[in-house]
Design an enzyme around this catalytic site. Structure first.
Site, PDB file in Angstrom:
ATOM      1  N   LEU A 116     -50.501 -30.951 -64.389  1.00 53.66           N
ATOM      2  CA  LEU A 116     -49.170 -31.284 -64.910  1.00 53.66           C
ATOM      3  C   LEU A 116     -48.128 -30.645 -63.986  1.00 53.66           C
ATOM      4  O   LEU A 116     -48.347 -29.563 -63.448  1.00 53.66           O
ATOM      5  CB  LEU A 116     -49.001 -30.737 -66.323  1.00 53.66           C
ATOM      6  CG  LEU A 116     -49.750 -31.493 -67.424  1.00 53.66           C
ATOM      7  CD1 LEU A 116     -49.628 -30.757 -68.756  1.00 53.66           C
ATOM      8  CD2 LEU A 116     -49.233 -32.929 -67.557  1.00 53.66           C
ATOM      9  N   GLY A 117     -47.000 -31.330 -63.832  1.00 52.83           N
ATOM     10  CA  GLY A 117     -45.960 -30.808 -62.932  1.00 52.83           C
ATOM     11  C   GLY A 117     -45.954 -31.546 -61.598  1.00 52.83           C
ATOM     12  O   GLY A 117     -44.973 -31.498 -60.862  1.00 52.83           O
TER      13      GLY A 117
ATOM     14  N   LYS B 238     -40.062 -23.344 -52.177  1.00 56.68           N
ATOM     15  CA  LYS B 238     -38.881 -22.474 -52.278  1.00 56.68           C
ATOM     16  C   LYS B 238     -39.296 -21.019 -52.483  1.00 56.68           C
ATOM     17  O   LYS B 238     -38.615 -20.093 -52.054  1.00 56.68           O
ATOM     18  CB  LYS B 238     -37.941 -22.950 -53.381  1.00 56.68           C
ATOM     19  CG  LYS B 238     -36.920 -23.954 -52.884  1.00 56.68           C
ATOM     20  CD  LYS B 238     -37.483 -25.312 -52.594  1.00 56.68           C
ATOM     21  CE  LYS B 238     -37.341 -25.892 -51.270  1.00 56.68           C
ATOM     22  NZ  LYS B 238     -37.922 -27.230 -51.133  1.00 56.68           N
TER      23      LYS B 238
ATOM     24  N   ALA C 133     -56.384 -42.268 -64.139  1.00 58.61           N
ATOM     25  CA  ALA C 133     -56.071 -43.551 -64.777  1.00 58.61           C
ATOM     26  C   ALA C 133     -56.449 -44.695 -63.844  1.00 58.61           C
ATOM     27  O   ALA C 133     -56.158 -44.651 -62.646  1.00 58.61           O
ATOM     28  CB  ALA C 133     -54.584 -43.611 -65.089  1.00 58.61           C
TER      29      ALA C 133
ATOM     30  N   GLY D  59     -38.292 -33.052 -40.099  1.00 54.89           N
ATOM     31  CA  GLY D  59     -37.573 -33.481 -41.302  1.00 54.89           C
ATOM     32  C   GLY D  59     -37.521 -32.341 -42.306  1.00 54.89           C
ATOM     33  O   GLY D  59     -37.580 -31.162 -41.942  1.00 54.89           O
TER      34      GLY D  59
ATOM     35  N   ALA E 290     -45.910 -33.169 -40.778  1.00 49.55           N
ATOM     36  CA  ALA E 290     -44.925 -33.459 -41.837  1.00 49.55           C
ATOM     37  C   ALA E 290     -44.051 -34.611 -41.354  1.00 49.55           C
ATOM     38  O   ALA E 290     -42.894 -34.438 -40.992  1.00 49.55           O
ATOM     39  CB  ALA E 290     -44.084 -32.220 -42.124  1.00 49.55           C
TER      40      ALA E 290
ATOM     41  N   HIS F 155     -12.460 -15.870 -56.955  1.00 49.85           N
ATOM     42  CA  HIS F 155     -12.430 -15.177 -55.670  1.00 49.85           C
ATOM     43  C   HIS F 155     -13.224 -13.891 -55.782  1.00 49.85           C
ATOM     44  O   HIS F 155     -13.142 -13.220 -56.801  1.00 49.85           O
ATOM     45  CB  HIS F 155     -10.975 -14.869 -55.303  1.00 49.85           C
ATOM     46  CG  HIS F 155     -10.858 -14.093 -54.030  1.00 49.85           C
ATOM     47  ND1 HIS F 155     -11.018 -14.681 -52.795  1.00 49.85           N
ATOM     48  CD2 HIS F 155     -10.608 -12.773 -53.806  1.00 49.85           C
ATOM     49  CE1 HIS F 155     -10.864 -13.752 -51.856  1.00 49.85           C
ATOM     50  NE2 HIS F 155     -10.616 -12.588 -52.439  1.00 49.85           N
TER      51      HIS F 155
END
Ligand code: FAD
Ligand code: NAD
Length: 471
Positions: free
Chosen positions: A45-46, A58, A124, A191, A276, A450
């Site tokens: 999942l995910g 990240k 599936a 990329g 990549a 600020h």
């Protein structure tokens, strides 16, 4: 296609194939709206995002940044900080990253359960537009019949024909879970993935070379933005080979052979090669072809409600092609659930912001000056540099700028771009301004706290109006 009779038949209203950000959001929203929903997930999942994409990348980028900071301080810094002989235990780093992934994927499972989605683990296989079989090792096949079928099967990394994945040739998945750090890494493709992970590996201490077929990195972004990243790559000591094609590995298998535009060949030493060069919609191997859907290139063709060419068969996320971004998949998933529940929705966002988590980061939302011009819009454009922003100075992050694009006639803002440290967080302000139809006067007249990087957003709008205050 598997034609063995299935032992159990389950019936549901909405059947979602794929538990990535598109599929799990669609399932949660549908269940919230009272639709009987079943979700089938073949792996975790995910999906790509949580397990092998956005989140782990990240996490690794953050760890690499922190490590690089300590190495920077070890060689002396203007801030007066000293650090001695920093080192990194990459196995521990990966454990920490995996902990975040587990927490998030566990959270998705809990949310699906809480909302009453029936989650089925297995692969599936589509039988027809209303029938799907689930295959799971050691368990008799089950057959599910549904009123609505939602395809959210995502995408796969593209392989280079002469250099398939395996051994030292890796995809982002392996690059996100290294057992050890390579001494030298060659990245093919400048990329999103190539640069985000290439920079991270460089900060972790590897020698990194990036080979890009085109003459700029991040070709999806305009050159004013990517130039700032290119300068940073140079400072970081990443070797950039633009306009080069990859010929394959050398005979010893320890270097990548490349050829430049003049046809000259050279070898780049490589303990690992990260390929990549893009991702392709996952459309094969699970009976999708039996539906004979209209395609849009390699992607499943959809309309502005994510309907495919077959009635009550829907598709969202990466399987529908570019932009392959998690937040697009989620927004589409939420919309499809609401349409099935009877709401009137169309997928017509004012913008789908895109962020590249390089150092410095890039964020774009809406039209660039060139895109606005190509669309026949007469535009004003203005840029405010972080070099004139106090907060940027305190963060030692004065490179980069914020740029605004607005219609000349009524000052409606049609686009924002920024490059600089932490500008990913400006994506919310950019997206909101476009979605709410803000004008230059709206942004210029909004008090921005600020000292923040966000003041550059206000100043860019002021500059477009001809009265910036700090430049
Ligand atoms: P996926 O997340 O790919 O999920 C599809 C799911 O379907 C998978 O779990 C798969 O196992 C399952 N599945 C497929 N076929 C079957 C089947 N036959 N039976 C059962 N299950 C099946 N996007 C961003 O917006 N921001 C980022 O920072 C970002 N970083 C990224 C970094 C990397 C390294 C990568 C690879 C991608 C990144 N992306 C990022 C892209 C993002 O991950 C995808 O756009 C997003 O995951 C697409 O969601 P999806 O639901 O369409 O598909
Ligand atoms: P990409 O399309 O971003 O970059 C691929 C790069 O490879 C391009 O610059 C292309 O010119 C180059 N290329 C193609 N063939 C080549 C060859 N033979 N030799 C050298 N260079 C070649 O693809 P990606 O980096 O693989 O990422 C895939 C997708 O994942 C992205 O399109 C994006 O949708 C998603 N992603 C998003 C994020 C983010 O939102 N921050 C991060 C990572 C990935």
């Amino acid at each position: 296609m598997n034609t063995t009779p299935a032992s159990t038949i389950i019936s549901t209203t909405l059947l979602v194939i794929g538990g990535g950000p598109g599929g799990y959001i669609a399932a949660i929203r549908a269940a919230q709206l009272g639709i009987a929903t079943t979700l089938i997930e073949g792996e975790q999942l995910g999906g790509t995002c949580l397990n092998i994409g956005c989140i782990p990348s990240k996490a690794l980028i953050h760890a690499a940044e922190e490590f690089e900071k300590t190495r920077h301080y070890a060689s002396g810094s203007a801030l007066g900080i000293t650090v001695q002989a920093p080192s990194i235990d990459i196995a521990q780093t990966i454990l920490w990253k995996d902990g975040i992934v587990s927490k998030l994927t566990g959270g998705v499972a809990a949310l699906l359960k809480k909302n009453g989605v029936q989650v089925m683990q297995g692969r599936a296989i589509i039988v027809d537009g209303k029938t799907v079989e689930i295959q799971q090792q050691g368990v008799p096949d089950q057959r599910i019949v549904c009123q609505h079928l939602l395809l959210a099967t995502g995408s796969l990394a593209v392989e280079l024909p002469g250099m398939p994945f395996g051994g030292n040739v890796i995809s982002s998945t392996e690059a996100l879970s290294p057992a050890t750090l390579p001494k030298s890494l060659v990245v093919v493709g400048g990329g999103y993935i190539g640069l985000e992970l290439g920079i991270a590996y460089r900060k972790l201490g590897a020698e990194v070379s990036v080979v890009e077929a085109l003459n700029q990195v991040l070709p999806a972004y305009d050159m004013e933005l990517t130039k700032v990243v290119e300068v940073s790559l140079q400072k970081l000591g990443i070797n950039l080979h633009l306009g080069c094609t990859v010929q394959g590995l050398n005979q010893a298998g320890d270097a990548v052979v490349i050829r430049n535009a003049q046809g000259e060949a050279s070898e780049l030493p490589a303990d690992k090669v990260l390929v990549a060069v893009g991702r392709t919609p996952r459309t094969q191997g699970y009976g999708l072809e039996t539906l004979m859907l209209d395609m849009n290139g390699r992607a499943v063709g959809i309309d502005d409600q994510c309907r495919t060419s077959m009635r009550d068969v829907w598709a969202i996320g990466d399987i529908t092609g570019e932009p392959m971004l998690a937040h697009r998949a989620m927004a589409q998933g939420e919309m499809v659930a609401e349409i099935i529940a009877g709401k009137k929705r169309h997928f017509m966002p004012a913008s789908i912001p895109a962020v590249c988590f390089t150092d410095p980061e890039i964020v774009v939302a809406g039209q660039t000056p060139a895109e606005a011009k190509a669309a026949g819009v007469d535009c004003l454009t203005a840029m405010f540099p972080f070099a004139a922003n106090g907060r940027a100075m305190t963060l030692e992050a004065t490179e980069g700028f914020v740029r605004v694009v607005a219609r000349r006639d009524n000052h409606l803002i049609v686009g924002w771009q920024a490059v600089g440290k932490s500008v990913s967080e400006l994506s919310a302000a950019f997206g909101q301004s476009l979605e709410m139809g803000a004008t230059l006067e709206d942004i210029a007249g909004t008090i921005h706290a600020h000292p923040t990087l966000g003041e550059a957003v206000q100043e860019a709008a002021m500059r477009a109006l001809g009265h910036a205050l700090h430049i």
